[in-house]
Design an enzyme around this catalytic site. Structure first.
Site, mmCIF file in Angstrom:
data_model
loop_
_atom_site.group_PDB
_atom_site.id
_atom_site.type_symbol
_atom_site.label_atom_id
_atom_site.label_comp_id
_atom_site.label_asym_id
_atom_site.label_seq_id
_atom_site.Cartn_x
_atom_site.Cartn_y
_atom_site.Cartn_z
ATOM 1 N N ASP A 119 0.813 -1.217 0.000
ATOM 2 C CA ASP A 119 0.000 0.000 0.000
ATOM 3 C C ASP A 119 0.850 1.272 0.000
ATOM 4 O O ASP A 119 1.945 1.283 0.566
ATOM 5 C CB ASP A 119 -0.895 -0.021 1.249
ATOM 6 N N ARG A 124 -0.166 8.774 -10.500
ATOM 7 C CA ARG A 124 -0.288 7.576 -9.651
ATOM 8 C C ARG A 124 0.389 6.366 -10.301
ATOM 9 O O ARG A 124 0.960 5.511 -9.626
ATOM 10 C CB ARG A 124 -1.768 7.268 -9.386
ATOM 11 N N THR A 173 -10.589 -6.930 -5.540
ATOM 12 C CA THR A 173 -11.832 -6.958 -6.325
ATOM 13 C C THR A 173 -12.425 -5.542 -6.419
ATOM 14 O O THR A 173 -13.202 -5.252 -7.310
ATOM 15 C CB THR A 173 -12.864 -7.916 -5.679
ATOM 16 N N GLU A 174 -12.036 -4.668 -5.493
ATOM 17 C CA GLU A 174 -12.563 -3.281 -5.480
ATOM 18 C C GLU A 174 -11.734 -2.341 -6.359
ATOM 19 O O GLU A 174 -12.176 -1.242 -6.695
ATOM 20 C CB GLU A 174 -12.578 -2.724 -4.045
ATOM 21 N N ASN A 175 -10.512 -2.759 -6.732
ATOM 22 C CA ASN A 175 -9.623 -1.846 -7.476
ATOM 23 C C ASN A 175 -10.110 -1.527 -8.893
ATOM 24 O O ASN A 175 -9.649 -0.555 -9.501
ATOM 25 C CB ASN A 175 -8.190 -2.379 -7.539
ATOM 26 N N TRP A 176 -11.077 -2.298 -9.414
ATOM 27 C CA TRP A 176 -11.615 -2.021 -10.762
ATOM 28 C C TRP A 176 -12.311 -0.674 -10.800
ATOM 29 O O TRP A 176 -12.514 -0.106 -11.879
ATOM 30 C CB TRP A 176 -12.616 -3.101 -11.187
HETATM 31 C C1 FPP Z 1 -2.035 0.147 -3.331
HETATM 32 O O1 FPP Z 1 -1.533 1.471 -3.303
HETATM 33 C C2 FPP Z 1 -1.404 -0.580 -4.418
HETATM 34 C C3 FPP Z 1 -2.064 -1.146 -5.476
HETATM 35 C C4 FPP Z 1 -3.531 -1.075 -5.630
HETATM 36 C C5 FPP Z 1 -1.326 -1.830 -6.553
HETATM 37 C C6 FPP Z 1 -0.208 -2.708 -6.080
HETATM 38 C C7 FPP Z 1 0.475 -3.266 -7.268
HETATM 39 C C8 FPP Z 1 1.807 -3.309 -7.432
HETATM 40 C C9 FPP Z 1 2.768 -2.857 -6.404
HETATM 41 C C10 FPP Z 1 2.342 -3.921 -8.697
HETATM 42 C C11 FPP Z 1 2.800 -5.326 -8.388
HETATM 43 C C12 FPP Z 1 3.082 -6.082 -9.605
HETATM 44 C C13 FPP Z 1 2.950 -7.435 -9.688
HETATM 45 C C14 FPP Z 1 3.281 -8.124 -10.956
HETATM 46 C C15 FPP Z 1 2.466 -8.259 -8.559
HETATM 47 P P1 FPP Z 1 -2.550 2.668 -3.490
HETATM 48 O O2 FPP Z 1 -2.666 2.994 -4.930
HETATM 49 O O3 FPP Z 1 -3.848 2.336 -2.815
HETATM 50 O O4 FPP Z 1 -1.798 3.819 -2.719
HETATM 51 P P2 FPP Z 1 -2.482 5.012 -1.936
HETATM 52 O O5 FPP Z 1 -3.249 4.404 -0.788
HETATM 53 O O6 FPP Z 1 -1.301 5.819 -1.469
HETATM 54 O O7 FPP Z 1 -3.345 5.744 -2.907
#
Ligand code: FPP
Length: 238
Positions: A18, A31, A64-67
């Protein structure tokens, strides 16, 4: 010694990757740049975990919510998944890492699904650390899927309702056959489970750290491992 690794390591470590978005924002970057930095760090920390002798590592890459995120961000993530899975196929061979996927991967673009299948098939014969990548994963969706498969077995007359045990449920999850996570690390300071390994984490220790995922290095991991080793786990006993 401050940076020393403890003797007692978790057999199964979970990481909620995260803070990519905040990392990018602090630098005035989009982002997607945070996700690119996070993906590079995923590779570095995975290899480090394998090197120090972690047996199972589960990383939360896409829920599942990231979409529901903006289409541009979702598309940038799909591109990163393709790039890093291709690299994983090649580079994780030397580290003997077995790659598995947790989640409904049928929802991803066809090329990515092919890559996911290939990565699983090619790495299956390895014997080192098992890396579970949770993609389009949600703990509740996983439990619904498990309940459905158990209900089918009951309907088919293979299983009596009274014979359903915790083991029956564990065996119907994506993580069937694997030990439950002992430690879950959440960088970026949020105090939430975010639907990660809901059933499996019943007795997991949580370590929340105030560092954003792209900045989370081996020293931070070592610090979390030392904190874990110093905790006394009672599993509901005294
Ligand atoms: C959460 O940070 C992170 C994600 C939703 C994506 C995580 C994916 C990767 C690190 C890529 C990994 C690659 C592979 C192949 C496994 P956020 O965007 O929610 O951060 P924020 O809370 O600061 O907005």
């Amino acid at each position: 010694m401050k940076d020393e690794l403890p003797q007692l390591l978790p057999a199964h470590l979970g990481i909620i990757m995260d803070g990519n978005g905040r990392w990018a924002k602090r630098r005035g970057l989009p982002r997607s740049a945070g996700h690119a930095a996070g993906a590079a760090n995923f590779k570095k920390i995975t290899r480090y975990c394998s090197k120090i002798g972690i047996r199972y590592l589960t990383v939360y890459a896409f829920s599942t919510e990231n979409w529901t995120r903006p289409a541009e961000e979702v598309s940038a993530l799909m591109t990163l998944f393709r790039k890093y899975l291709e690299e994983a196929l090649r580079d994780f061979r030397d580290d003997d890492i077995v790659v598995r996927f947790l989640g409904d991967t049928a929802a991803f673009p066809p090329e990515l699904q092919t890559l996911i299948r290939e990565t699983e098939e090619i790495s299956a014969a390895r014997t080192g650390m098992v890396l579970n990548i949770a993609m389009n994963y949600g703990g509740r969706a996983e439990l619904v899927r498990a309940v459905r498969s158990i209900a089918e077995r009951v309907r088919a007359g293979e299983l009596a309702p009274d014979a359903i045990t915790e083991e029956t449920v564990s065996s119907a999850l994506y993580t069937a056959g694997q030990p439950d996570p002992d430690l879950i690390i959440r960088p970026s300071g949020e105090h939430r489970t975010s639907n990660f390994l809901l059933w499996q984490s019943a007795y997991a220790e949580y370590v929340i750290m105030d560092v954003l995922w792209p900045d989370f290095g081996p020293d931070d991991l070592n610090a979390a491992l030392r904190e874990y080793a110093n905790r006394s786990r009672r599993f509901g006993g005294v």
